[in-house]
Enzyme design. Structure first.
Site, PDB file in Angstrom:
ATOM      1  N   ARG A  55      35.562  54.646  37.975  1.00  0.00           N
ATOM      2  CA  ARG A  55      35.896  54.223  38.923  1.00  0.00           C
ATOM      3  C   ARG A  55      34.957  53.192  39.742  1.00  0.00           C
ATOM      4  NH1 ARG A  55      35.905  55.917  44.108  1.00  0.00           N
ATOM      5  NH2 ARG A  55      36.050  58.102  43.446  1.00  0.00           N
ATOM      6  N   TYR A 108      50.375  32.694  47.923  1.00  0.00           N
ATOM      7  CA  TYR A 108      51.270  33.901  47.063  1.00  0.00           C
ATOM      8  C   TYR A 108      51.742  34.757  48.068  1.00  0.00           C
ATOM      9  CZ  TYR A 108      52.525  37.850  44.308  1.00  0.00           C
ATOM     10  OH  TYR A 108      53.055  38.817  43.802  1.00  0.00           O
ATOM     11  N   ASP A 178      42.135  31.281  45.820  1.00  0.00           N
ATOM     12  CA  ASP A 178      42.925  31.726  44.770  1.00  0.00           C
ATOM     13  C   ASP A 178      43.209  30.797  43.871  1.00  0.00           C
ATOM     14  OD1 ASP A 178      45.069  32.673  43.208  1.00  0.00           O
ATOM     15  OD2 ASP A 178      46.117  33.871  44.888  1.00  0.00           O
ATOM     16  N   LYS A 203      47.735  36.164  35.048  1.00  0.00           N
ATOM     17  CA  LYS A 203      48.329  34.915  34.587  1.00  0.00           C
ATOM     18  C   LYS A 203      47.309  34.206  33.419  1.00  0.00           C
ATOM     19  CE  LYS A 203      51.327  35.935  37.894  1.00  0.00           C
ATOM     20  NZ  LYS A 203      50.704  36.853  38.716  1.00  0.00           N
TER      21      LYS A 203
END
Ligand SMILES: Cc1ncc(COP(=O)(O)O)c(C=O)c1O
Length: 389
Positions: A55, A108, A178, A203
């Site tokens: 992690r 978004y 972004d 994407k």
């Protein structure tokens, strides 16, 4: 004393130092071994770089991070379990109660939900600049962070990145951008002065519609500020997904070059067809932001939006007739897919809201894949129905 052989095998310590894999090995492990307490202590004091727990850090994850940093021209990058994990890591990492966050309204929808429904509950003052508004003019000395994206979804409007950067610098605000829709092949925001770049790597970066992932890239200093939020919110990318992302990145340049070319061809074809009411593609000289796009992009991308028939019913009919192009949300993969913005990103928004966003009910958003352009055009041609008499 030699270790029992089974122990060596199970602990993965039998790797032959002469075996140098061409591809990145997947370190599918949650934790890492230490020789002794002294080695663990050297890790904790920072005297020895190493790995404690996946992690926090993991070699396969770091390999993907190095590739992403190189693509964005960044000193450092971190990868996360999704684009939204990247967004929450960045915003929770950089903002405190009482800070002002200015966001473009044309971002978004998930990011808008995050800032309205979560950050505002923690005392962050959120100010939204409506789509089409002057984002640079909205930045003030009270603004801690500015968040925006370009080209925007689904109208593919291009905001002047340098103008927003200049306003942020004047007011001492941190800019976060972004870059999902463009990909680093078409737009390098850090070169334009942006402080922190974010991606939904789901994407174009991964590019095969089989991984959910996110990215943050920037200076070493800003990545060091946001990295603790990834560690304690817990949104690091899984090693197997990091491997898939690294593999996807190997073909990013050829995929994006081809998608740019095909999208330009499809957009030109749509623009010349009388059955199509409007086409939105920054590579077309008729696009309102063509000049801005030319000034800040190296390619115009693989997203093309068009409007047909004037009503949602008319757009639905075209959408339902598509045979090669899939009907699906998301974008940036090798398979071409289409979505209806009023049934996806702009679902439930009233007429005034749609108008403010420049979204019409007859819009269809196309994410161009790697099929032959002639095949895509043939599919669109049959889906648009009988030519107008
Ligand atoms: C522009 C943009 N940013 C962020 C996201 C969120 O990314 P993810 O779905 O990987 O969490 C998306 C997803 O659709 C997106 O299109």
């Amino acid at each position: 004393m030699t270790k029992p052989e089974t122990d060596v095998i199970h602990r993965g310590e039998g790797a032959n130092p002469d075996a140098r894999p061409l591809t990145t090995p997947i370190y599918q492990t949650s934790t890492f071994l230490f020789e002794d307490a002294a080695q663990l202590e050297r890790y904790q004091t920072g005297e020895r770089a190493g790995y404690l727990y996946s992690r926090y850090e993991n070699p396969t994850v770091e390999a993907a991070e190095a590739k992403v940093a190189a693509l964005e021209g960044a000193e450092a990058a971190i990868v996360t379990a999704s684009g939204m994990a990247a967004a929450s890591t960045a915003l929770f990492g950089l903002l405190s109660a009482g800070d002002e966050l200015v966001v473009s309204g044309a971002i978004y929808g998930g990011t808008l939900h995050l800032v309205h429904e979560f950050l505002s509950r923690f005392g962050v003052k959120v100010r939204v600049v409506p789509a089409g508004g002057d984002l640079a003019a909205a930045v003030a000395s009270s603004t801690r962070v500015v968040w925006f994206e370009s080209p925007t979804n689904p109208t593919l409007r291009c905001l002047d990145i340098r103008a927003v950067v200049e306003a942020c610098r004047r007011h001492g605000s941190t800019s976060i951008f972004d870059n999902t829709f463009a990909s680093p092949l078409n737009q390098r925001p850090l070169d334009l002065g942006i402080d922190l770049v974010m991606h939904s790597a789901t994407k174009y970066l991964n590019g095969h519609s089989d991984v959910i992932a996110g990215v943050l890239a920037g200076s070493r200093a800003i990545i060091d500020r946001v990295a603790p939020a990834r560690k304690f919110i817990g949104g690091i990318l899984d090693p197997s997904a990091a491997y898939a992302l690294s593999r996807g990145l190997k073909t990013l340049a050829v995929r994006v070059a081809r998608q740019n070319d095909t999208a330009q061809r499809v957009a030109r074809w749509l623009a010349a067809d009388s059955r199509v009411r409007a086409v939105y593609y920054p590579g077309l000289p008729s696009h309102p932001d063509h000049a801005v796009a030319r000034a800040q992009m190296q390619g115009f991308g693989g997203m093309v939006t068009f409007a047909a028939g004037g009503t949602l019913d008319a757009a639905r009919a075209v959408f339902d007739r598509l045979k090669l192009i899939g009907r699906a949300a998301s974008l940036g993969g090798v398979e071409s897919i289409c979505s209806l913005p009023v049934l996806t990103s702009h679902y439930g928004i009233d007429d005034a809201g749609l108008e403010a966003a420049g979204v019409t009910r007859d819009m269809i958003r196309l994410s161009v894949g790697l099929e032959h352009p002639d095949d895509l055009i043939a599919d669109l041609d049959q889906a648009l129905g009988a030519p107008r008499s």
